[in-house]
Write a protein that holds these residues in place. Structure first.
Motif, PDB file in Angstrom:
ATOM      1  N   ALA A 180       0.825  -1.221  -0.100  1.00 46.97           N
ATOM      2  CA  ALA A 180      -0.212  -0.075  -0.074  1.00 46.97           C
ATOM      3  C   ALA A 180       0.883   1.217   0.104  1.00 46.97           C
ATOM      4  O   ALA A 180       0.696   2.100  -0.691  1.00 46.97           O
ATOM      5  N   GLN A 181       1.964   1.205   0.908  1.00 53.63           N
ATOM      6  CA  GLN A 181       2.740   2.435   0.931  1.00 53.63           C
ATOM      7  C   GLN A 181       3.410   2.484  -0.358  1.00 53.63           C
ATOM      8  O   GLN A 181       3.732   3.764  -1.147  1.00 53.63           O
ATOM      9  N   PHE A 182       4.046   1.239  -1.087  1.00 51.51           N
ATOM     10  CA  PHE A 182       4.872   1.365  -2.442  1.00 51.51           C
ATOM     11  C   PHE A 182       3.865   1.700  -3.496  1.00 51.51           C
ATOM     12  O   PHE A 182       4.141   2.783  -4.100  1.00 51.51           O
ATOM     13  N   ILE A 183       2.574   1.511  -3.741  1.00 49.11           N
ATOM     14  CA  ILE A 183       1.846   1.906  -4.739  1.00 49.11           C
ATOM     15  C   ILE A 183       1.241   3.394  -4.666  1.00 49.11           C
ATOM     16  O   ILE A 183       1.269   4.070  -5.497  1.00 49.11           O
ATOM     17  N   SER A 184       1.160   3.631  -3.296  1.00 51.58           N
ATOM     18  CA  SER A 184       0.800   4.978  -2.872  1.00 51.58           C
ATOM     19  C   SER A 184       1.966   6.064  -3.276  1.00 51.58           C
ATOM     20  O   SER A 184       1.868   7.109  -3.945  1.00 51.58           O
ATOM     21  N   ARG A 185       3.089   5.759  -2.824  1.00 48.28           N
ATOM     22  CA  ARG A 185       4.345   6.797  -3.271  1.00 48.28           C
ATOM     23  C   ARG A 185       4.539   6.660  -4.628  1.00 48.28           C
ATOM     24  O   ARG A 185       5.003   7.900  -5.161  1.00 48.28           O
ATOM     25  N   ALA A 186       4.404   5.524  -5.384  1.00 46.96           N
ATOM     26  CA  ALA A 186       4.747   5.623  -6.980  1.00 46.96           C
ATOM     27  C   ALA A 186       3.708   6.316  -7.670  1.00 46.96           C
ATOM     28  O   ALA A 186       3.958   7.087  -8.543  1.00 46.96           O
ATOM     29  N   SER A 187       2.502   6.437  -7.211  1.00 51.41           N
ATOM     30  CA  SER A 187       1.409   7.151  -7.583  1.00 51.41           C
ATOM     31  C   SER A 187       1.507   8.626  -7.402  1.00 51.41           C
ATOM     32  O   SER A 187       1.397   9.363  -8.259  1.00 51.41           O
ATOM     33  N   LEU A 188       1.864   9.063  -6.387  1.00 56.00           N
ATOM     34  CA  LEU A 188       1.932  10.444  -6.045  1.00 56.00           C
ATOM     35  C   LEU A 188       3.310  10.914  -6.687  1.00 56.00           C
ATOM     36  O   LEU A 188       3.136  12.034  -7.145  1.00 56.00           O
ATOM     37  N   LEU A 189       4.227  10.229  -6.789  1.00 48.00           N
ATOM     38  CA  LEU A 189       5.450  10.764  -7.609  1.00 48.00           C
ATOM     39  C   LEU A 189       4.966  10.551  -9.152  1.00 48.00           C
ATOM     40  O   LEU A 189       5.594  11.638  -9.569  1.00 48.00           O
ATOM     41  N   GLY A 190       4.180  10.078  -9.551  1.00 46.95           N
ATOM     42  CA  GLY A 190       3.782   9.989 -11.023  1.00 46.95           C
ATOM     43  C   GLY A 190       2.991  11.185 -11.157  1.00 46.95           C
ATOM     44  O   GLY A 190       2.994  11.776 -12.046  1.00 46.95           O
ATOM     45  N   GLN A 191       1.912  11.433 -10.046  1.00 49.49           N
ATOM     46  CA  GLN A 191       1.311  12.466 -10.284  1.00 49.49           C
ATOM     47  C   GLN A 191       2.162  13.780 -10.250  1.00 49.49           C
ATOM     48  O   GLN A 191       1.890  14.779 -11.038  1.00 49.49           O
ATOM     49  N   GLN A 192       3.237  13.991  -9.588  1.00 45.82           N
ATOM     50  CA  GLN A 192       4.102  15.203  -9.564  1.00 45.82           C
ATOM     51  C   GLN A 192       4.797  15.362 -10.855  1.00 45.82           C
ATOM     52  O   GLN A 192       4.926  16.303 -11.585  1.00 45.82           O
ATOM     53  N   ALA A 193       5.082  14.179 -11.315  1.00 45.62           N
ATOM     54  CA  ALA A 193       5.988  14.052 -12.702  1.00 45.62           C
ATOM     55  C   ALA A 193       4.827  14.419 -13.708  1.00 45.62           C
ATOM     56  O   ALA A 193       5.208  15.277 -14.590  1.00 45.62           O
ATOM     57  N   TYR A 194       3.621  14.218 -13.755  1.00 51.57           N
ATOM     58  CA  TYR A 194       2.676  14.233 -14.526  1.00 51.57           C
ATOM     59  C   TYR A 194       2.408  16.043 -14.674  1.00 51.57           C
ATOM     60  O   TYR A 194       1.916  16.625 -15.701  1.00 51.57           O
ATOM     61  N   SER A 195       2.299  16.398 -13.387  1.00 54.43           N
ATOM     62  CA  SER A 195       2.106  17.911 -13.265  1.00 54.43           C
ATOM     63  C   SER A 195       3.310  18.718 -14.005  1.00 54.43           C
ATOM     64  O   SER A 195       2.804  19.898 -14.642  1.00 54.43           O
ATOM     65  N   LYS A 196       4.358  18.186 -13.738  1.00 50.04           N
ATOM     66  CA  LYS A 196       5.671  18.884 -14.545  1.00 50.04           C
ATOM     67  C   LYS A 196       5.816  18.625 -15.923  1.00 50.04           C
ATOM     68  O   LYS A 196       6.686  19.044 -16.527  1.00 50.04           O
TER      69      LYS A 196
END
Length: 931
Positions: free
Chosen positions: A678-694
């Motif tokens: 759960a931590q792994f997937i959440s962190r990957a998703s949030l970092l992907g969200q940041q990359a998406y926004s940038k």
């Protein structure tokens, strides 16, 4: 050339030797050591400071006793016979554990097992040196049997409600007594109450009882005095009743197996007497088991003297009747049988027909109690356990799974093994399903994992040689039962056979009993002269030099480890009562100076430094936390708590990618830990969200691919679990949590697969979120606000249940509700992050409302992240104090500042009180909320 003599004739037990006072002193100290170990040394299964110190004390004491014994017998010890060589070879057992340190999965656990194996080897060597003397041998046998009877009585004291008395008897020297009660002398699991006595684990107590049930019968038959016969006959009933109260299926299944094996060593008269005595004791035990069980269940709920007296009345009355009948059998039936069967006993193979008939008898009894209503004469809990004995029963299927997974470990660590504690450290990487078991439930497989093929061959060769040589000698035995070692065979055989299904030798006292017994068997075994001349001065001097240097080094280490353990335990107690950073840190630093890899000390110091950093923002505390963690992880690379602390360190440093890689790089070590994923997937998703926004497409694809791969691992795992036999328990929970559903859904939504996103959210949004899975409303302001509000409500309810469970002492419920709270709050905070991202990217017309900010801040507040809560509340605050949401925002802001003990925003406070004077009391109520 004269024919060599073997066994007892070769001075295996010296009846005429003069015993010095030093020999008696060593023997007395050795027996006191055993008594201490019985009540002090528990299971070697963890990384907890309060349980490790006895390991090092045991190694220290046994090492000193071994040195004293070898000095005393230095002149008489000659490397002339197989027994002498076996005594010397005992040091190979700890040596193989020392070799396994080179590839140990956990240095901490491996060192603990090295000390344990050294203790076992020392016990074996001391036993051989002492038990050669008849009087010392007799003293040891009587003392061990007396200790066993005391342990049985101790367990029954706890069962029949007298736990205060039992605790007071041993509390003055045992750390296992907590608040006046011996911890888990009566344990509770899904089967209800189970008697464990000193072992805290019912199945190991069953193995102990099985061994000493047969020892008691043996002692009864060999005793020549009526008082001895009466005593041993009396104790048969308490032992059998205690065995039934353990509810151990393994004990009940293996009891007849060991019984028949032991019968093969006996002559027909003895075989008949064993059966008669056990039948008498078994009958009286069955008559009283139901009332004793019922009364014990009542007394462990609420003590009443009348119920306790009634329970003891049943127990003592039945025991007295059985004792008298056994005495009569020994006085009258035994001599009669000896006269009538004298000729039969002289015939070859005469001892085989009764064991053969016994197999049929055991089968009939098993059928009656397992396959018919005859089990109804037993208490319901015992009858249910018997009814469930079959190869499709969950514990059997789980053990087969353990064994299959164990062989996977052996395949990767074949030669020198994974080191002591290898299974406990590595099993999560190899497990077939998410069971939770730090023990492989098979001592021999676990030994193979720890020391590899080399160490396993050494150990098996060692014990099989003793059993083979002893059996040859015993079948040609003399009449002196104190000298022939059968007493020791019973103990070793019983415990080792039971260890095929359990981890009895992970208990130091049980291991010490086995190695004492192996020593007793070695003294009585057939011991031929060595073919080669080993009795040379330089060989003996070399052996004693190696033994002395090695022992001295381990004694030196044990002293240091005792100090380290004491400091670690002192720090652990200080954490509960002190707020002083320096006071708590001092013993932790001392502990880590001796053992920088000590997991618990490293974890506590790192956590302490990170908390101080949160308050001071002084980077030196983070630097120290990092240094402590990375040093410990060099020797403990699979320690989940240390890895979690490392990720937390990176979070505080603002290095989210490094924290994510902690979870990514170690995901294969915890294949079935849904919290890790759960931590792994959440962190990957949030970092992907940041990359998406940038608009970082490469980073976005990397993180999104990682998140979806981990999500597939979870869904594939769920599908695999459905293929398990229906009788087999899954183990720990493994499902798509709300956090996983939200995070995986977010990745799929941003990847353009809206249907898959909706499916992921629906799969994860259970347990209170079900009404928020409408695919048409996803990723909108109202939906985000609803998810955050629901997460706050569910998390607050879980927090309250956790606190109530803690107050009632229901620790399992407390831990589960704490985990639920963390999951709910994590889901809400992730939803808030996604809402902010959508707002900033102007997607879906998402706005961040005051209600959304208020519920987010509540989550942060109840997660004790006060600074984040303060910042969030300030974002939503407005000047309209007629608005109830704005007043609540202001109220929580004032409470946060009160918690932080920071300067209160007086302007906000004055406006809030002016709008509603009762808000002052509400602020204090929020600020005083238990967290």
């Amino acid at each position: 050339m004269s024919k060599p003599v073997y066994g007892n004739q070769a001075a295996s037990v010296k009846a005429t030797d003069k015993l010095s006072g030093a020999a008696w002193m060593i023997c007395a100290a050795f027996l006191l050591f055993f008594g201490w170990a019985a009540f002090q040394i528990g299971l070697f299964n963890g990384m907890r400071a309060e349980f490790e110190k006895p390991i090092y004390v045991a190694a220290l004491v046994s090492g000193l006793l071994m040195l004293a014994s070898t000095i005393l017998y230095l002149r008489t010890f000659k490397l002339e016979s197989q027994r002498d060589l076996l005594t010397a070879a005992a040091i190979l057992l700890p040596v193989t554990y020392a070799l396994s340190l080179f590839g140990a999965a956990s240095r901490y656990s491996a060192m603990n097992m090295l000390f344990t194996q050294f203790t076992y080897a020392a016990v074996f060597i001391i036993s051989i040196l002492l038990l050669r003397h008849k009087r010392l041998n007799s003293a040891v046998q009587h003392s061990v049997l007396t200790l066993a009877y005391l342990i049985v009585g101790f367990g029954l004291l706890n069962w029949l409600g007298s736990w205060k008395l039992a605790g007071s008897l041993v509390g003055w020297f045992s750390e296992t007594v907590i608040n006046g009660r011996y911890n888990d002398a009566v344990m509770t699991d899904s089967n209800g109450l189970r008697l464990t006595s000193i072992f805290q684990y019912a199945n190991t107590y069953a193995a102990f009882l099985m061994a000493f049930l047969f020892v008691a019968v043996f002692a009864l038959i060999r005793s020549r005095k009526w008082a001895g016969q009466l005593l041993h006959g009396f104790m048969l009933v308490p032992i059998i009743v205690s065995l039934l109260l353990t509810l151990s299926r393994g004990g009940l299944v293996l009891l007849p197996v060991v019984f028949i094996l032991l019968l093969l060593f006996l002559k027909p008269v003895q075989q008949i007497l064993w059966i008669v005595h056990l039948a008498i004791a078994g009958l009286f035990s069955l008559l009283i088991t139901s009332p004793v069980t019922r009364l014990g269940l009542e007394l462990n709920t609420e003590f009443t003297s009348s119920s306790a007296l009634k329970g003891w009345g049943y127990l003592l009355g039945a025991s007295a009747c059985a004792g008298v009948l056994c005495l009569v059998v020994q006085r009258y039936l035994a001599p009669y049988l000896s006269r009538k069967l004298d000729r039969l006993e002289s015939r070859r193979m005469s001892g085989l027909w009764i064991p053969a008939v016994s197999v049929a008898g055991v089968a009939i009894i098993a059928f009656l109690f397992i396959g018919t209503s005859a089990r109804n004469i037993l208490p319901a809990n015992i009858g249910t356990r018997l009814e469930n004995i079959n190869f499709r029963q969950h514990s059997v299927l789980e053990r087969f799974t353990f064994y299959e997974d164990a062989m996977k470990v052996v395949k990767d660590y074949p030669v020198l093994g994974a080191g002591g504690g290898g299974w406990a450290t590595l099993y999560e990487h190899y497990q077939n399903n998410p069971y939770l078991s730090r023990q492989a439930h098979n001592f021999f497989l676990q030994y193979l994992i720890e020391v590899g093929i080399v160490g396993f061959l050494v150990f098996m060769g060692f014990i099989l040689f003793i059993f083979y040589k002893f059996s040859r000698q015993y079948l040609r035995r003399e009449t002196d039962d104190y000298n022939n070692g059968f007493f020791y065979l019973i103990i070793a055989l019983s415990i080792l056979v039971h260890s095929l299904l359990d981890f009895n030798l992970s208990y130091a006292f049980m291991g010490m009993l086995v190695f004492l017994s192996l020593g007793g068997m070695a003294v009585a075994m057939e011991s031929k002269p060595l073919r080669f001349t080993w009795n040379k001065l330089w060989i003996r001097a070399g052996y004693f030099t190696v033994l002395g240097v090695g022992t001295g080094y381990l004694l030196f280490l044990s002293l240091g480890y005792i100090r380290s353990s004491s400091e670690a335990y002192a720090a652990k107690k200080l954490i509960q009562v002190s707020q002083s950073y320096e006071e708590i840190k001092a013993p932790l630093v001392k502990a880590l100076n001796i053992r920088p890899y000590h997991p618990e000390s490293a974890m506590y110091l790192s956590l302490l430094d990170q908390k101080v950093y949160e308050q001071t923002k002084n980077e030196q505390f983070l630097d120290e936390a990092y240094a402590v963690l990375t040093r410990a992880l060099k020797d403990e690379p699979s320690n989940k708590e240390l890895l979690t602390q490392l990720a937390s360190y990176y979070d505080q440093k603002g290095e989210s990618d490094a924290a994510y890689h902690v979870y990514l790089d170690n995901a294969d070590k915890f294949m079935w830990d849904i919290n890790w994923y759960a931590q792994f997937i959440s962190r990957a998703s949030l970092l992907g969200q940041q990359a998406y926004s940038k608009q970082d497409e490469a980073g976005q694809q990397t993180y999104f691919a990682s998140a979806l791969s981990a999500y597939r691992h979870v869904t594939d795992g769920i599908a695999h679990l459905k293929s398990l036999p229906p009788e087999q328990l899954q183990g720990r929970e493994f499902f798509v949590t709300p956090t996983i559903g939200l995070s995986a859904g977010r990745v799929q939504f941003l990847s353009g697969d809206k249907d898959a996103a909706a499916a992921a959210v629906k799969q994860g949004f259970t347990g209170g979120y079900e009404d928020l899975t409408d695919s048409e409303s996803l990723w909108t302001t109202a939906w985000y606000s609803g998810v955050i509000a629901r997460s706050q409500e569910l998390g607050a309810a879980a927090l309250k249940r956790s606190q109530e469970a803690a107050a009632e002492g229901k620790l399992e419920i407390k831990d589960q509700e704490t985990l639920n709270k963390q999951r709910y709050f994590k889901t809400g905070l992730d939803a808030y992050t996604y809402a902010i991202a959508d707002r900033d990217a102007k997607q879906q017309d998402v706005t961040v409302t005051p209600e959304l900010l208020l519920n987010t801040a509540k989550i942060q507040y109840m997660s004790q992240d006060m600074q984040a809560a303060e910042a969030t509340l300030k974002q939503g605050l407005s000047e309209d104090y007629s608005n109830p949401v704005n007043r609540e925002l202001a109220r929580w802001l004032m409470a946060v500042q009160q918690r932080l003990q920071s300067a209160q925003d007086q302007a906000v406070y004055q406006k809030l009180i002016a709008a509603d004077p009762e808000e002052a009391a509400r602020i204090n109520e929020v600020a005083g909320m238990p967290l």
